[in-house]
Write a protein that holds these residues in place. Structure first.
Motif, mmCIF file in Angstrom:
data_model
loop_
_atom_site.group_PDB
_atom_site.id
_atom_site.type_symbol
_atom_site.label_atom_id
_atom_site.label_comp_id
_atom_site.label_asym_id
_atom_site.label_seq_id
_atom_site.Cartn_x
_atom_site.Cartn_y
_atom_site.Cartn_z
ATOM 1 N N PRO A 3 0.812 -1.229 0.000
ATOM 2 C CA PRO A 3 0.000 0.000 0.000
ATOM 3 C C PRO A 3 0.847 1.282 0.000
ATOM 4 O O PRO A 3 0.517 2.238 -0.709
ATOM 5 N N ILE A 4 1.934 1.300 0.766
ATOM 6 C CA ILE A 4 2.763 2.523 0.802
ATOM 7 C C ILE A 4 3.464 2.735 -0.534
ATOM 8 O O ILE A 4 3.589 3.878 -0.999
ATOM 9 N N GLU A 5 3.887 1.661 -1.201
ATOM 10 C CA GLU A 5 4.498 1.801 -2.522
ATOM 11 C C GLU A 5 3.482 2.341 -3.527
ATOM 12 O O GLU A 5 3.812 3.174 -4.373
ATOM 13 N N LEU A 9 3.722 5.910 -5.532
ATOM 14 C CA LEU A 9 3.551 5.966 -6.980
ATOM 15 C C LEU A 9 2.483 6.996 -7.353
ATOM 16 O O LEU A 9 2.650 7.764 -8.307
ATOM 17 N N ALA A 10 1.412 7.043 -6.602
ATOM 18 C CA ALA A 10 0.354 8.027 -6.856
ATOM 19 C C ALA A 10 0.886 9.451 -6.672
ATOM 20 O O ALA A 10 0.557 10.348 -7.461
ATOM 21 N N TYR A 11 1.708 9.671 -5.638
ATOM 22 C CA TYR A 11 2.323 10.990 -5.445
ATOM 23 C C TYR A 11 3.190 11.340 -6.648
ATOM 24 O O TYR A 11 3.137 12.466 -7.160
ATOM 25 N N ARG A 69 9.205 5.574 5.352
ATOM 26 C CA ARG A 69 9.234 4.183 5.780
ATOM 27 C C ARG A 69 7.822 3.759 6.120
ATOM 28 O O ARG A 69 6.996 4.551 6.537
ATOM 29 N N GLU A 70 7.545 2.491 5.946
ATOM 30 C CA GLU A 70 6.181 1.989 6.152
ATOM 31 C C GLU A 70 5.706 2.138 7.569
ATOM 32 O O GLU A 70 4.521 2.269 7.830
#
Length: 72
Positions: A3-5, A9-11, A69-70
């Protein structure tokens, strides 16, 4: 993809466009990205301004290679 990746990517998709760069530059200038947020005699307003600046810092971190970081 975690989810954080996916969020990073969306940013990047959002801010790595010509319009995204214009918006990011505007946010940096509006929210004291490169200046002090200290307001003499008003710690509450200083904290408010630092919170605005922190939002821009988050965007910058999300766009950087390392990103957040996650666990943060």
């Amino acid at each position: 993809m975690t989810p954080i990746e996916a969020t990073k990517l969306a940013y990047r998709r959002t801010f790595n466009t010509e319009d995204g760069q214009k918006v990011l530059a505007d946010l940096k200038s509006r929210f004291a990205f490169e200046s002090s947020t200290f307001v003499p005699g008003d710690p509450h307003y200083s904290a408010f301004k630092e919170g605005q600046r922190d939002a821009v810092l988050l965007i910058i971190r999300m766009l950087s290679e390392g990103g957040m970081r996650e666990n943060t």
